[in-house]
Write an enzyme that holds these catalytic residues in place. Structure first.
Site, short mmCIF file in Angstrom:
data_model
loop_
_atom_site.label_atom_id
_atom_site.label_comp_id
_atom_site.label_asym_id
_atom_site.label_seq_id
_atom_site.Cartn_x
_atom_site.Cartn_y
_atom_site.Cartn_z
N TRP A 11 11.78 -1.94 -1.11
CA TRP A 11 12.71 -1.09 -0.34
C TRP A 11 12.23 0.35 -0.24
O TRP A 11 12.82 1.15 0.48
CB TRP A 11 14.11 -1.14 -0.98
CG TRP A 11 14.87 -2.39 -0.68
CD1 TRP A 11 14.41 -3.48 0.02
CD2 TRP A 11 16.22 -2.69 -1.04
NE1 TRP A 11 15.39 -4.44 0.09
CE2 TRP A 11 16.51 -3.97 -0.55
CE3 TRP A 11 17.20 -2.00 -1.76
CZ2 TRP A 11 17.75 -4.58 -0.73
CZ3 TRP A 11 18.43 -2.60 -1.95
CH2 TRP A 11 18.71 -3.89 -1.44
N LYS A 12 11.23 0.71 -1.00
CA LYS A 12 10.70 2.09 -1.00
C LYS A 12 11.84 3.10 -1.22
O LYS A 12 12.79 2.80 -1.93
CB LYS A 12 9.91 2.34 0.29
CG LYS A 12 8.84 1.27 0.54
CD LYS A 12 7.87 1.61 1.63
CE LYS A 12 6.90 0.47 1.83
NZ LYS A 12 5.87 0.75 2.82
N HIS A 102 0.42 0.65 -5.18
CA HIS A 102 0.70 0.59 -3.74
C HIS A 102 -0.12 1.67 -3.02
O HIS A 102 -0.35 2.76 -3.57
CB HIS A 102 2.19 0.80 -3.50
CG HIS A 102 2.59 0.52 -2.08
ND1 HIS A 102 2.37 1.42 -1.07
CD2 HIS A 102 3.14 -0.57 -1.50
CE1 HIS A 102 2.80 0.90 0.08
NE2 HIS A 102 3.27 -0.31 -0.17
N GLU A 155 -2.96 -5.61 0.86
CA GLU A 155 -2.24 -4.83 1.86
C GLU A 155 -3.21 -3.85 2.53
O GLU A 155 -3.36 -2.70 2.07
CB GLU A 155 -1.11 -4.03 1.21
CG GLU A 155 -0.05 -4.89 0.56
CD GLU A 155 1.30 -4.19 0.57
OE1 GLU A 155 2.25 -4.80 1.04
OE2 GLU A 155 1.39 -3.03 0.14
N GLY A 161 3.32 -0.83 7.61
CA GLY A 161 4.30 -0.09 8.42
C GLY A 161 3.84 0.19 9.83
O GLY A 161 4.32 1.13 10.47
N SER A 193 3.30 -5.17 7.54
CA SER A 193 3.98 -5.50 8.80
C SER A 193 4.37 -6.98 8.90
O SER A 193 4.32 -7.57 9.99
CB SER A 193 3.12 -5.09 10.00
OG SER A 193 2.92 -3.70 10.01
N GLY A 214 7.87 -4.67 3.34
CA GLY A 214 8.52 -3.37 3.28
C GLY A 214 9.66 -3.31 4.29
O GLY A 214 10.78 -3.76 4.03
N GLY A 215 9.38 -2.80 5.48
CA GLY A 215 10.41 -2.55 6.50
C GLY A 215 11.35 -3.72 6.74
O GLY A 215 12.57 -3.55 6.75
P1 PGA Z 1 5.65 -3.02 5.69
O1 PGA Z 1 5.33 -2.45 4.24
O2 PGA Z 1 6.09 -4.44 5.52
O3 PGA Z 1 6.72 -2.14 6.22
O4 PGA Z 1 4.39 -2.94 6.47
C1 PGA Z 1 4.63 -3.20 3.32
C2 PGA Z 1 4.37 -2.37 2.10
O5 PGA Z 1 4.13 -1.16 2.24
O6 PGA Z 1 4.42 -2.85 0.96
#
Ligand code: PGA
Length: 230
Positions: A11-12, A102, A155, A161, A193, A214-215
């Site tokens: 969730w950052k 990360h 990643e 993102g 993504s 993430g998103g």
């Molecule tokens: P994202 O992020 O799915 O929004 O690309 C992945 C992450 O940063 O762990």
């Protein structure tokens, strides 16, 4: 027997506490009634202050389920005068997993391979499974030798993102390289993504055990839909 699958929700620095609690409840509601399984695990990694309430909620509503908690980082120090840091010793009470290394930590908080390695060692000491992010083969090569419980998430920087995930062919190429020396000693995930619509195209990659999202993990409905696809 097929290997266990993982979906890690990062969730950052998003959501307020109240919204987080509502959304976590929604995730648990959506998963209610599913048979308890050993074959899949959804690991929710919220901001630190949410963890105690999430743990309570999990215990109250969903004990023994396939939902677990993780932190988004850990301190490289075990305890002491390190203002602002949160150590594995403190986190152990709340999480079974921790994201380490990360790209956002490496690039914006200047974490080197050495720092990442120190954090991994501390996770192992406190029996937290590290979910270690690597953006390329060099970062992978700099990891300490694997131990049971290690999760590696590939990643690539340009995929995070960006709405431009790495192609399944490139992800497969990375994993055949990574698995060569490590065999079954680590669990491998892909992140960058990933969305509900794109997740299926990666499922056939040999050795891939899930995703770090993430998103798209911020929407409880989409998150559970992705979990169902695993
Ligand atoms: P994202 O992020 O799915 O929004 O690309 C992945 C992450 O940063 O762990």
């Amino acid at each position: 027997m097929p290997s266990k699958k993982f979906l890690v929700a990062n969730w950052k620095e998003n959501k307020g506490y109240s919204q987080g609690l509502v959304d976590f409840g929604k995730i648990l509601d959506l998963l209610r009634g599913r048979s308890m399984e050993e074959s899949r695990e959804l690991i929710v990694c919220p901001p630190y202050p949410f963890l105690p309430s999430f743990k309570e909620e999990l215990a109250r509503r969903h004990s023994g389920s396939s939902v677990a908690l993780g932190s988004q980082d850990v301190s490289r120090f075990e305890e002491g005068s390190f203002t602002g840091e949160v150590s594995v010793r403190l986190l152990k009470e709340f999480v079974n997993y921790s994201i380490v290394g990360h790209h956002e930590r490496r690039s914006r908080f200047f974490e080197t391979g050495q720092v990442v390695a120190e954090k991994i060692e501390l996770c192992w000491k406190y029996k937290i499974s590290p979910v270690v992010c690597v953006g390329n083969k060099d970062e992978f090569r700099s990891l300490p030798p694997p131990r049971p419980g290690l999760i590696v998430a590939y990643e690539p920087v340009q995929a995070i993102g960006s709405n431009h995930p790495e192609s399944p062919r490139e992800v497969a190429e990375f994993y055949s390289f990574a698995a060569r020396g490590w065999g079954k000693d680590a669990v491998f995930l892909y992140g960058g993504s990933v969305t509900k619509d794109k997740i299926r195209s990666y499922l056939a990659i040999p050795g891939l055990s899930g995703f770090l999202v993430g998103g798209a993990s911020l929407d409880p409905v989409e998150l559970v839909q992705m979990f169902d696809i695993l």
